[in-house]
Design a protein around this motif. Sequence first.
Motif, PDB file in Angstrom:
ATOM      1  N   ILE A 155     -26.206-115.742 -50.040  1.00  0.00           N
ATOM      2  CA  ILE A 155     -25.365-115.303 -48.923  1.00  0.00           C
ATOM      3  C   ILE A 155     -25.464-116.274 -47.771  1.00  0.00           C
ATOM      4  CG2 ILE A 155     -24.972-113.471 -47.217  1.00  0.00           C
ATOM      5  CD1 ILE A 155     -26.277-111.524 -49.195  1.00  0.00           C
ATOM      6  N   GLY A 156     -26.700-116.740 -47.491  1.00  0.00           N
ATOM      7  CA  GLY A 156     -26.948-117.550 -46.303  1.00  0.00           C
ATOM      8  C   GLY A 156     -27.242-116.655 -45.112  1.00  0.00           C
ATOM      9  N   GLY A 157     -27.607-117.270 -43.990  1.00  0.00           N
ATOM     10  CA  GLY A 157     -27.966-116.481 -42.819  1.00  0.00           C
ATOM     11  C   GLY A 157     -29.349-115.884 -42.981  1.00  0.00           C
ATOM     12  N   THR A 158     -29.670-114.948 -42.099  1.00  0.00           N
ATOM     13  CA  THR A 158     -31.032-114.401 -42.129  1.00  0.00           C
ATOM     14  C   THR A 158     -31.073-112.888 -42.319  1.00  0.00           C
ATOM     15  OG1 THR A 158     -30.995-114.406 -39.698  1.00  0.00           O
ATOM     16  CG2 THR A 158     -32.074-116.263 -40.799  1.00  0.00           C
ATOM     17  N   SER A 159     -30.557-112.126 -41.369  1.00  0.00           N
ATOM     18  CA  SER A 159     -30.753-110.676 -41.371  1.00  0.00           C
ATOM     19  C   SER A 159     -30.214-110.008 -42.630  1.00  0.00           C
ATOM     20  CB  SER A 159     -30.098-110.056 -40.130  1.00  0.00           C
ATOM     21  OG  SER A 159     -30.262-108.660 -40.138  1.00  0.00           O
ATOM     22  N   GLU A 160     -28.941-110.240 -42.931  1.00  0.00           N
ATOM     23  CA  GLU A 160     -28.315-109.609 -44.104  1.00  0.00           C
ATOM     24  C   GLU A 160     -28.986-110.065 -45.391  1.00  0.00           C
ATOM     25  OE1 GLU A 160     -23.907-109.309 -46.297  1.00  0.00           O
ATOM     26  OE2 GLU A 160     -24.160-110.478 -44.450  1.00  0.00           O
ATOM     27  N   ALA A 161     -29.282-111.353 -45.470  1.00  0.00           N
ATOM     28  CA  ALA A 161     -29.893-111.891 -46.678  1.00  0.00           C
ATOM     29  C   ALA A 161     -31.305-111.334 -46.877  1.00  0.00           C
ATOM     30  CB  ALA A 161     -29.935-113.417 -46.608  1.00  0.00           C
ATOM     31  N   LYS A 162     -32.082-111.288 -45.799  1.00  0.00           N
ATOM     32  CA  LYS A 162     -33.438-110.769 -45.920  1.00  0.00           C
ATOM     33  C   LYS A 162     -33.429-109.317 -46.375  1.00  0.00           C
ATOM     34  CE  LYS A 162     -37.713-109.811 -43.447  1.00  0.00           C
ATOM     35  NZ  LYS A 162     -38.380-109.635 -42.141  1.00  0.00           N
ATOM     36  N   GLN A 163     -32.550-108.512 -45.794  1.00  0.00           N
ATOM     37  CA  GLN A 163     -32.458-107.107 -46.186  1.00  0.00           C
ATOM     38  C   GLN A 163     -32.086-106.970 -47.660  1.00  0.00           C
ATOM     39  OE1 GLN A 163     -29.863-104.935 -43.550  1.00  0.00           O
ATOM     40  NE2 GLN A 163     -30.913-105.674 -41.711  1.00  0.00           N
ATOM     41  N   ALA A 164     -31.169-107.835 -48.113  1.00  0.00           N
ATOM     42  CA  ALA A 164     -30.752-107.789 -49.525  1.00  0.00           C
ATOM     43  C   ALA A 164     -31.907-108.149 -50.447  1.00  0.00           C
ATOM     44  CB  ALA A 164     -29.573-108.731 -49.750  1.00  0.00           C
ATOM     45  N   ILE A 165     -32.691-109.152 -50.062  1.00  0.00           N
ATOM     46  CA  ILE A 165     -33.847-109.550 -50.877  1.00  0.00           C
ATOM     47  C   ILE A 165     -34.875-108.429 -50.905  1.00  0.00           C
ATOM     48  CG2 ILE A 165     -35.780-111.168 -51.046  1.00  0.00           C
ATOM     49  CD1 ILE A 165     -33.916-113.294 -49.788  1.00  0.00           C
ATOM     50  N   GLU A 166     -35.170-107.846 -49.738  1.00  0.00           N
ATOM     51  CA  GLU A 166     -36.144-106.753 -49.670  1.00  0.00           C
ATOM     52  C   GLU A 166     -35.718-105.574 -50.542  1.00  0.00           C
ATOM     53  OE1 GLU A 166     -38.040-107.151 -45.176  1.00  0.00           O
ATOM     54  OE2 GLU A 166     -36.165-106.076 -45.467  1.00  0.00           O
ATOM     55  N   ARG A 167     -34.461-105.172 -50.434  1.00  0.00           N
ATOM     56  CA  ARG A 167     -33.982-104.024 -51.199  1.00  0.00           C
ATOM     57  C   ARG A 167     -34.017-104.312 -52.695  1.00  0.00           C
ATOM     58  NH1 ARG A 167     -28.413-101.857 -49.266  1.00  0.00           N
ATOM     59  NH2 ARG A 167     -28.959-100.354 -50.907  1.00  0.00           N
ATOM     60  N   SER A 168     -33.687-105.538 -53.067  1.00  0.00           N
ATOM     61  CA  SER A 168     -33.713-105.910 -54.487  1.00  0.00           C
ATOM     62  C   SER A 168     -35.126-105.836 -55.037  1.00  0.00           C
ATOM     63  CB  SER A 168     -33.151-107.326 -54.663  1.00  0.00           C
ATOM     64  OG  SER A 168     -31.809-107.405 -54.214  1.00  0.00           O
ATOM     65  N   LEU A 169     -36.086-106.388 -54.304  1.00  0.00           N
ATOM     66  CA  LEU A 169     -37.472-106.381 -54.758  1.00  0.00           C
ATOM     67  C   LEU A 169     -38.020-104.960 -54.845  1.00  0.00           C
ATOM     68  CD1 LEU A 169     -38.837-109.435 -52.720  1.00  0.00           C
ATOM     69  CD2 LEU A 169     -38.361-109.360 -55.173  1.00  0.00           C
ATOM     70  N   ARG A 170     -37.711-104.143 -53.847  1.00  0.00           N
ATOM     71  CA  ARG A 170     -38.201-102.759 -53.859  1.00  0.00           C
ATOM     72  C   ARG A 170     -37.602-101.953 -55.008  1.00  0.00           C
ATOM     73  NH1 ARG A 170     -38.056-103.122 -47.858  1.00  0.00           N
ATOM     74  NH2 ARG A 170     -40.241-103.179 -47.190  1.00  0.00           N
ATOM     75  N   SER A 171     -36.427-102.384 -55.471  1.00  0.00           N
ATOM     76  CA  SER A 171     -35.803-101.689 -56.601  1.00  0.00           C
ATOM     77  C   SER A 171     -36.357-102.172 -57.938  1.00  0.00           C
ATOM     78  CB  SER A 171     -34.283-101.896 -56.569  1.00  0.00           C
ATOM     79  OG  SER A 171     -33.941-103.221 -56.948  1.00  0.00           O
ATOM     80  N   GLY A 172     -37.244-103.154 -57.875  1.00  0.00           N
ATOM     81  CA  GLY A 172     -37.853-103.658 -59.106  1.00  0.00           C
ATOM     82  C   GLY A 172     -37.116-104.813 -59.742  1.00  0.00           C
ATOM     83  N   LYS A 173     -36.147-105.391 -59.027  1.00  0.00           N
ATOM     84  CA  LYS A 173     -35.382-106.512 -59.579  1.00  0.00           C
ATOM     85  C   LYS A 173     -35.906-107.829 -58.993  1.00  0.00           C
ATOM     86  CE  LYS A 173     -31.138-103.713 -59.904  1.00  0.00           C
ATOM     87  NZ  LYS A 173     -31.229-103.405 -61.332  1.00  0.00           N
TER      88      LYS A 173
END
Length: 432
Positions: free
Chosen positions: A81-99
């Motif tokens: 995606i690029g950028g910081t806030s949106e991308a970081k949230q997406a990475i965090e949510r993905s990891l917490r979901s086990g992906k």
Amino acid sequence: MKNEINIGLLGFGVVGSGVAKILHEHRDDLSHKLGVPVKINKVLVKDVNKKRNTDLSADIFTTDLDEIIADPTIDLIVEVIGGTSEAKQAIERSLRSGKGVVTANKDVMAQSGLELLQLADENRCDLFYEASVGGGIPLIRTLEDGLASDRIHAITGIVNGTTNFILTKMKHEKKTYEEALQEATELGFAEADPSADVDGIDAARKMVILASLAFSTDVRMEDVFVRGMKEIRKGDLELADQFGYTIKMAGSAKKDEAGIEVAVEPVFVPNSHPLASVNNEFNAVYVYGDAVGETMFYGPGAGSLPTATSVTGDIVAACRNLLLGVNGKRLHAPQFKCKIKSDSQKYARYFHRISVKDEVGVLTRLSAVYSNHGASLATVIQHADRNNGGVDLIMITHEISRQQHLDIMNELQNTPEVIEVLSFYRVEGETR
């Protein structure tokens, strides 16, 4: 065992479309290497109706991140995606979901890399980030695997293709900074707002990532000394060449018993050093290890396909881990506490260009300034150039601390015989 790997691709810009292109065109090769096919199942975009030149089916595009993360058939998330806030949230949510996640995001990894890597460990997921540094050069994987048994004590080189392109055009084609920047923008090497590149911020983020990994510690952006290329004065490139140097916007990270120093700044590189001949948008990084000695990594540092190649390499590594059932098995806790050197502990040679009054006794007075701060001079030359009614003096020191350099600069600026301190540079690749 899985019979295919499904990917959720977040973002379909320059890098995202490049990843899709490689996965499509190399699908047979990838399937052969992994034993199963790899395909993109969903793509997150801002506008699903936008016309795109792609082989992907239109129905896999979505604006809903939840649709991708909640999809049980998706095995791996690729964040471009690029950028910081949106991308970081997406990475965090993905990891917490086990992906597991593959990202090319240097901003997020420089600011929150340790936090995200530890989150990946907690959720037994992989987090790969090769493309965050060096475009198509496999630096991260080399430090993590190829040189894992060695102790790295220094990394130095060119890690920003935009500034290297600009400096190449200024030196070899005699273009002004503005003309070179305009060409870089037209060719897609520079963003509409190039400040992150030319001010050294982009390179600093990359050096944070490399230093943290190489030294197994937690380096932060505030630990990096950053000086942008806008401070290069007219005539400096020509002067550097006359003295046998080339100006490069370089990053460096060094570690010894006293601690760590990380910097990004324009430096003088001897013309005999290989970094001096690295031109245009190419990157080159030297890694110095106790056992391996000196190694150099060279390649394109920017562009859709070089960066997408690094992303795809991480995808292959993550897929292998998934297929072998060893994803999330690598721990990322830093081994050492980060100890940053003070300016009095950082040593280098320095080039000083000073405009002084054209009168008797000036050289003696200025030599005394250096001597008072314990600095010896390797070269002292009065140059023909005149600035502000004065003449230019060129001083190249033997090795001194950065604190000595700063103290000398401060005194020179308050010395009556000095009209102006025009420019100064650290000399890289040489010792006393």
